[in-house]
Design a protein around this motif. Structure first.
Motif, PDB file in Angstrom:
ATOM      1  N   ASN A 119       7.552  -2.407  -2.884  1.00 25.46           N
ATOM      2  CA  ASN A 119       8.964  -1.754  -2.132  1.00 25.46           C
ATOM      3  C   ASN A 119       8.384  -1.352  -0.859  1.00 25.46           C
ATOM      4  O   ASN A 119       9.102  -0.554  -0.550  1.00 25.46           O
ATOM      5  N   THR A 120       7.770  -1.673  -0.597  1.00 27.56           N
ATOM      6  CA  THR A 120       7.564  -1.940   1.320  1.00 27.56           C
ATOM      7  C   THR A 120       8.714  -2.371   2.073  1.00 27.56           C
ATOM      8  O   THR A 120       9.243  -2.447   2.963  1.00 27.56           O
ATOM      9  N   GLU A 121       9.235  -2.961   0.771  1.00 29.87           N
ATOM     10  CA  GLU A 121      10.417  -3.997   1.445  1.00 29.87           C
ATOM     11  C   GLU A 121      12.062  -3.287   0.566  1.00 29.87           C
ATOM     12  O   GLU A 121      12.831  -4.270   1.157  1.00 29.87           O
ATOM     13  N   ILE A 122      12.029  -2.413   0.004  1.00 32.33           N
ATOM     14  CA  ILE A 122      13.101  -2.233  -0.204  1.00 32.33           C
ATOM     15  C   ILE A 122      14.997  -2.121   0.087  1.00 32.33           C
ATOM     16  O   ILE A 122      15.781  -2.344  -0.253  1.00 32.33           O
ATOM     17  N   GLU A 123      14.496  -2.321   1.551  1.00 30.05           N
ATOM     18  CA  GLU A 123      15.809  -2.187   2.314  1.00 30.05           C
ATOM     19  C   GLU A 123      16.039  -4.155   1.952  1.00 30.05           C
ATOM     20  O   GLU A 123      17.414  -4.323   1.958  1.00 30.05           O
ATOM     21  N   LYS A 124      15.783  -4.969   1.875  1.00 26.00           N
ATOM     22  CA  LYS A 124      15.623  -5.941   1.421  1.00 26.00           C
ATOM     23  C   LYS A 124      16.369  -6.020   0.305  1.00 26.00           C
ATOM     24  O   LYS A 124      16.583  -7.240  -0.545  1.00 26.00           O
ATOM     25  N   LEU A 125      16.331  -5.976  -0.448  1.00 25.08           N
ATOM     26  CA  LEU A 125      16.302  -5.978  -2.199  1.00 25.08           C
ATOM     27  C   LEU A 125      17.816  -4.994  -2.769  1.00 25.08           C
ATOM     28  O   LEU A 125      18.077  -3.791  -2.257  1.00 25.08           O
TER      29      LEU A 125
END
Length: 382
Positions: A119-125
């Motif tokens: 969830n620390t890289e949610i912008e990549k999902l």
């Protein structure tokens, strides 16, 4: 070998099984009332599942106590075919994402480059714009681009001496078929041709939309991206109130968008229809297939999708048979013939096609499925 074997059914399971046997030296013939190439209005034949595959090589919506070994053998053959540049086989970066924490299915252990999401890289999902927490995973997933793969499969079968005979088979004419071994790949037709020990014959009705000429969806690494996305139940749910998913699978001929999984039976086709629907060409489908996919695609890929686009709807059945042990992969004697059953693949007909074909071959020649796999690969490579 000169022994003839008849395969009933010309869908992906029948065709793959026939090709496998043909390559292993048997004389085969497919008997079928209709073929995929003959059907112009596929929505008139929802029971013919091979008209409607999304063709992700993931064991979704299928029940079998043999699932792991069948899947792994099938997955292996698909990877080998890709190495040989067999038409239509691609690999996607595939995401399975939830807004509520899911149970992790066993098949996650069988996928290449499996990785839990962070969830620390949610912008990549791929995600809805209002969501700040996701659960799930990604993995490398084989896809069979159906507009390329199926014609190539059919061509390979015919090129290797296989034959297709358009003839309706019924229970009374089984004994007249000119072969001692019959492979039953007739899917929803099976309970009408043969006795089935399962009391309840379940099918899942699904809705798909095709957006032609849509671009491949890729991430910053240039990987083709596909996804299954399950929002919270209050956003999209099935008739029992359980959270349901949507998906987008990009192919060379456009996007395949779904989904719905409406359970019914062969005897009683009464489907729970959502009041929230769109209608295209007289076909109603859950509006979330467009609305949710539109938000995800716009947010993550900066590409537009709306009801105003030219979209082609289709409705098809997936025959899961039953939820205890749905896939029927066994032999019996009927009318003094050896009948080997291969049906009830649910949403994994393409996924399990090679694994089931190898299992069928073991019933024919008494070799192990892995022995048959190695022989098959040698023949394919030639």
């Amino acid at each position: 070998m000169s022994e003839q074997i008849i395969i009933i059914g010309s869908g992906v399971s029948g065709l793959t099984t026939a090709l496998t046997l043909q390559l292993l030296g048997y004389e085969t013939a497919i008997y079928t009332e209709k073929t995929i190439t003959d059907i112009s209005n596929k929505n008139g034949h929802p029971e013919f599942a091979s008209l409607f595959p999304s063709a992700s090589i993931i064991p979704h919506s299928v029940y079998s106590n043999q699932l792991e070994k069948l899947f792994k053998r099938s997955q292996y053959i698909f990877y080998e075919l890709r190495k040989l540049a067999f038409p239509g086989i691609t690999i996607n970066k595939h995401y399975e994402l939830w807004e509520s924490e899911p149970n992790r299915p066993d098949y996650c252990n069988w996928m290449l480059n499996f990785e839990a999401v962070s969830n620390t890289e949610i912008e990549k999902l791929p995600h809805r714009p209002v969501v700040d927490k996701l659960y799930g995973w990604s993995f490398n997933c084989i896809f069979a681009d159906w507009s390329l793969y199926l014609p190539a499969l059919l061509h390979t079968y015919l090129q290797n001496g296989g034959t297709i005979r358009q003839q309706k088979v019924n229970r009374e004419t089984i004994s007249d078929l000119p072969a001692e071994i019959i492979i039953n790949c007739s899917s929803t037709g099976s309970p009408y041709l043969f006795d089935d020990p399962s009391n309840k014959q379940l099918v899942v009705r699904g809705h798909l939309l095709h957006k032609a000429d849509a671009p491949l969806l890729t991430n910053s690494n240039g990987e083709i991206v596909s996804y299954n996305y399950t929002p919270k139940a209050e956003i999209y749910s099935d008739s029992k109130g359980k959270a349901a998913d949507v998906y987008c699978y990009p192919r060379k001929d456009g996007w395949i968008l779904g989904g719905s999984r409406q359970v019914g039976t062969l005897e009683n086709e009464e489907w729970q229809v959502s009041e929230d629907y769109y209608e295209i060409d007289g076909i109603r489908f859950p509006k979330q297939i467009i609305d949710l996919n539109s938000r995800i695609i716009n947010t993550f890929f900066e590409t537009e999708l709306s009801i105003k686009n030219e979209l082609t709807p289709s409705v098809g059945y997936r025959y899961i048979r039953n939820k205890k042990n749905g896939l029927r992969l066994e032999s019996e004697t009927v009318a003094n013939k050896k009948v080997i059953h291969n049906y009830g693949h649910g949403g994994a007909g393409v996924t399990l096609s090679w694994g089931c074909a190898l299992a069928v071959t073991s019933h024919v020649n008494n070799n192990s499925a892995d022995e048959n796999k190695q022989t098959l690969l040698k023949e394919i490579q030639q």
